[in-house]
Design a protein around this motif. Structure first.
Motif, short mmCIF file in Angstrom:
data_model
loop_
_atom_site.label_atom_id
_atom_site.label_comp_id
_atom_site.label_asym_id
_atom_site.label_seq_id
_atom_site.Cartn_x
_atom_site.Cartn_y
_atom_site.Cartn_z
N PHE A 121 0.88 -1.25 0.08
CA PHE A 121 -0.05 0.11 0.08
C PHE A 121 0.75 1.23 -0.02
O PHE A 121 0.51 2.26 -0.64
CB PHE A 121 -1.01 0.07 1.37
N GLY A 122 1.80 1.20 0.87
CA GLY A 122 2.80 2.39 0.64
C GLY A 122 3.41 2.77 -0.35
O GLY A 122 3.65 3.79 -0.97
N LEU A 123 3.77 1.85 -1.14
CA LEU A 123 4.67 1.68 -2.39
C LEU A 123 3.74 2.28 -3.56
O LEU A 123 3.83 3.32 -4.27
CB LEU A 123 5.41 0.49 -2.66
N ILE A 124 2.57 1.70 -3.60
CA ILE A 124 1.79 1.90 -4.65
C ILE A 124 1.11 3.25 -4.76
O ILE A 124 1.05 3.93 -5.65
CB ILE A 124 0.75 0.91 -4.97
N GLY A 125 0.83 3.72 -3.47
CA GLY A 125 0.18 4.97 -3.51
C GLY A 125 1.20 6.01 -3.98
O GLY A 125 0.51 7.13 -4.50
N GLY A 126 2.39 5.85 -3.63
CA GLY A 126 3.40 6.86 -4.06
C GLY A 126 3.60 6.82 -5.48
O GLY A 126 3.96 7.92 -6.07
N LEU A 127 3.70 5.78 -5.87
CA LEU A 127 4.00 5.59 -7.49
C LEU A 127 3.09 6.54 -8.46
O LEU A 127 3.48 7.15 -9.53
CB LEU A 127 3.80 4.22 -8.07
N GLN A 128 1.80 6.55 -7.96
CA GLN A 128 1.00 7.70 -8.93
C GLN A 128 1.41 9.16 -8.96
O GLN A 128 0.74 9.84 -9.59
CB GLN A 128 -0.61 7.41 -8.31
N ALA A 129 2.25 9.45 -7.87
CA ALA A 129 2.76 10.89 -7.96
C ALA A 129 4.29 10.85 -8.53
O ALA A 129 4.74 12.02 -8.10
CB ALA A 129 2.71 11.39 -6.50
N MET A 130 4.80 9.96 -8.90
CA MET A 130 6.19 9.78 -9.57
C MET A 130 6.27 10.29 -11.13
O MET A 130 5.57 9.45 -11.87
CB MET A 130 6.86 8.59 -9.31
N PRO A 131 6.59 11.36 -11.43
CA PRO A 131 6.98 11.33 -12.96
C PRO A 131 7.50 10.45 -13.76
O PRO A 131 6.88 10.11 -14.93
CB PRO A 131 8.06 12.85 -12.78
N GLY A 132 8.60 9.55 -13.16
CA GLY A 132 8.98 8.32 -13.70
C GLY A 132 7.95 7.43 -14.13
O GLY A 132 8.07 6.75 -15.04
N PHE A 133 6.99 7.09 -13.31
CA PHE A 133 6.00 6.38 -13.51
C PHE A 133 4.84 6.97 -14.39
O PHE A 133 4.19 6.19 -15.33
CB PHE A 133 5.23 5.95 -12.08
N LEU A 134 4.40 8.22 -14.20
CA LEU A 134 3.60 8.70 -14.93
C LEU A 134 4.11 8.95 -16.21
O LEU A 134 3.09 9.02 -17.51
CB LEU A 134 3.29 10.19 -14.55
N GLU A 135 5.27 9.12 -16.70
CA GLU A 135 5.58 9.21 -18.00
C GLU A 135 5.48 7.95 -18.94
O GLU A 135 5.33 8.05 -20.19
CB GLU A 135 7.09 9.35 -18.38
N ILE A 136 5.26 6.76 -18.13
CA ILE A 136 5.00 5.46 -18.91
C ILE A 136 3.64 5.06 -18.68
O ILE A 136 2.99 4.87 -19.89
CB ILE A 136 5.74 4.35 -18.15
N TYR A 137 2.78 5.37 -17.87
CA TYR A 137 1.45 5.00 -17.60
C TYR A 137 0.36 6.16 -17.71
O TYR A 137 -0.85 5.98 -17.71
CB TYR A 137 1.19 4.10 -16.22
N GLY A 138 1.00 7.51 -17.72
CA GLY A 138 0.05 8.69 -17.67
C GLY A 138 0.19 9.63 -18.93
O GLY A 138 0.66 9.26 -19.95
N HIS A 139 0.21 10.67 -18.69
CA HIS A 139 0.07 11.56 -20.02
C HIS A 139 0.39 13.23 -19.38
O HIS A 139 0.39 13.39 -18.05
CB HIS A 139 -1.11 11.79 -20.59
N ARG A 140 0.90 13.94 -20.16
CA ARG A 140 1.34 15.45 -19.75
C ARG A 140 -0.03 16.19 -19.32
O ARG A 140 -0.91 15.77 -20.13
CB ARG A 140 2.17 15.96 -20.73
N ALA A 141 0.27 16.86 -18.32
CA ALA A 141 -1.05 17.61 -17.87
C ALA A 141 -0.28 18.98 -17.16
O ALA A 141 -0.24 19.17 -16.14
CB ALA A 141 -2.07 16.94 -16.91
#
Length: 533
Positions: free
Chosen positions: A35-55
């Motif tokens: 829980f501690g790890l996954i909650g933080g991944l969603q606020a990491m640019p390194g993670f968002l660059e792959i699974y997210g999009h620019r905003a």
């Protein structure tokens, strides 16, 4: 009586039992780390660059779509809901250790998938599989601890259970904080790599501890059960009284029903009430809204423009850990569950309301950010110190003994179901691409927590300091919740009055008298005592 014998033993003398239960307590630690790890991944640019999009309009400059965000978090709780719901069936056939080994394998397989892919679909599969693992981790570790520990130390072990979950969450958030600023996908691969450590250590460590003695007795493997119990108890301690208690309890279960099944939880009005109370007690965690803060705290703080959001998540996890420690040392010995749960829920409701109002009046300011962190810290203190521990304890001690594995599995499943509902719907409220409420999401959880506190007041009985048989007797007497605390049980009255010592204690489930051997079973105290070292 066996408890009288165990009451005289110290922690040092019970070191093997502490070792075994401590090893199994790595299961909730793993759940917390995830829980501690996954909650933080969603606020990491390194993670968002792959699974997210620019905003560019957001504080992070990146964002996840609402659907991706809700599935990443909620698929884990959905998997836990399914596996814990089926735990009662697995508990009948497979040992506690076997199911925990299965959880270790699932955890490792899921992590291999998550680390080796950049496909969001594969990421979903990994999150679902790790949820299946976590459901088994949480359900079977609790069963092992309840069945293997002496009654004197059971409350302590259950406090350690919650402590391990919170400590795992803190470790996960610290790891995220240390890697969040890395410019590439190593920012999230390093935290995911940590997930391998606990399952590997647990899988190896369980080879050196025995299976649950009660499960072995249930399987008719009596010699193995005796060896297991002897290993778990102090050197030179006689296990015969405890063996008599366990076998007498199992015999009574067999007399009540030749084949206990899941529908038995609802056939009898008394069992139906106990099932409903266990489910309701565990569900209090979800009703408080805690899963929203636990699962999304880094993203929540980031989008609210809080300074150094990853450091602030560490503050929240640390405060929660302190609350668990204080609860274990002080409150668990003196506090009553009903009072603690009601006050905890009311405090959490008010804090959620304050956060929502403050953010609505002054969104995005430095002062508001400080208030959010302060109120969220107080919230975690109240939740961990007054709700989380007692919700699980109540869910474990209120079911009837013959239906414990089914009822607790159902309660855990519904609890995870509530957590899934929270993590699945939260992105619709907090994500800038949807409603963009942010901290105003507290308006939802303010009434939810108040309704939960009202339920506790009217329906949840107080069973602190009661033996399992006294709990049976009070439920059979169909007492309203408010009368449990002061009720004088027939069994306790006879124990306190030596002149009545020849009378066999009242058997609530048989509505008759017990044999002298069966009367020894009135010793398994779930509750608190001084803990000499």
């Amino acid at each position: 009586m066996a408890d009288q014998q165990h009451d005289k033993t110290t922690i040092r003398e019970n070191w093997r039992c502490f070792l075994a239960c401590g090893m199994v307590a790595l299961s909730p630690f793993q759940y917390g780390v995830d829980f501690g790890l996954i909650g933080g991944l969603q606020a990491m640019p390194g993670f968002l660059e792959i699974y997210g999009h620019r905003a560019p309009e957001t504080a992070l400059g990146w964002n996840l779509s609402t659907v991706v965000q809700q599935l990443i978090s909620s698929l884990m709780t959905l998997g836990a809901f399914i596996s814990s719901g089926l735990a009662g069936f697995a508990a009948i056939k497979f040992g506690r250790k076997t199911c925990l080994w299965a959880a270790c394998v699932l955890c490792i397989v899921s992590n291999v998938i998550m680390m080796s892919t950049e496909s969001v679909a594969a990421l979903y599969v990994g999150r679902f599989l790790i949820g299946l693992a976590n459901g088994y981790f949480m359900s079977f570790s609790q069963l092992y601890i309840q069945e293997s520990s002496p009654a004197k130390y059971r409350a302590l072990f259950l406090s350690v259970f919650q402590f391990a979950t919170t400590l795992g969450t803190l470790i996960g958030t610290i790891i995220d904080w240390a890697t969040a600023n890395r410019p590439d996908k190593s920012a999230y691969l390093i935290p995911l790599g940590i997930i391998y450590v606990v399952p590997l250590f647990l899988a190896v460590g369980m080879w050196f501890i025995p299976e649950s003695p009660r499960w072995l007795f249930l399987q008719g493997r009596n010699e193995e059960a005796r060896r297991s119990l002897q290993w778990l108890r102090p050197n030179g301690a006689s296990i015969e009284p405890e063996v008599a208690e366990i076998t007498a309890a199992i015999d009574r279960e067999k007399e009540l029903s030749s084949s206990v099944g899941p529908w038995d939880m609802f056939k009898d009005p008394v069992d139906r009430r106990r099932t409903g109370l266990a489910v309701g007690a565990v569900s209090l965690q979800a009703a408080s809204g805690a899963m929203f803060i636990i699962a999304y705290k880094a993203y929540f703080f980031s989008m609210a423009n809080v300074d150094d959001p990853f450091a602030m998540t560490n503050v929240l996890s640390t405060v929660g850990l302190v609350a668990i420690i204080m609860n274990s040392l002080i409150v668990v010995r003196y506090g009553r569950r009903r009072i603690l749960l009601m006050n905890g829920l009311i405090i959490c409701a008010v804090l959620q309301l304050i956060v929502a109002i403050v953010y609505q009046k002054q969104p995005g300011t430095t002062a508001t950010g400080k208030i959010l962190v302060a109120m969220s810290s107080l919230y975690m203190f109240a939740y961990n110190g007054m709700i989380a521990t007692y919700a699980w304890v109540s869910g474990g001690e209120l079911p009837s003994q013959r239906l414990r594995s089914y009822t607790f599995g159902l309660a855990a499943a519904v609890g995870f179901g509530g957590a899934w509902l929270t993590t699945f719907t939260a992105p619709y409220f907090i994500n800038p691409e949807s409603l963009n409420w942010g901290p105003k999401y507290g308006y939802i959880w303010f009434p939810s927590a108040l309704v939960a506190a009202t339920w506790v007041y009217f329906f949840l009985p107080e069973v602190k300091g009661r033996t399992l048989e006294e709990i049976d007797e009070m439920f059979e007497a169909k007492l309203p919740a408010r009368k449990f605390h002061k009720y004088k049980c027939a069994g306790r009255a006879r124990l306190e009055d030596p002149k009545k010592g020849d009378e066999a204690p009242y058997d609530a489930e048989h509505r008759g008298r017990r044999s002298s051997v069966e009367s020894k079973a009135m010793v398994e105290t779930l509750e608190e005592a001084a803990v000499p070292i």
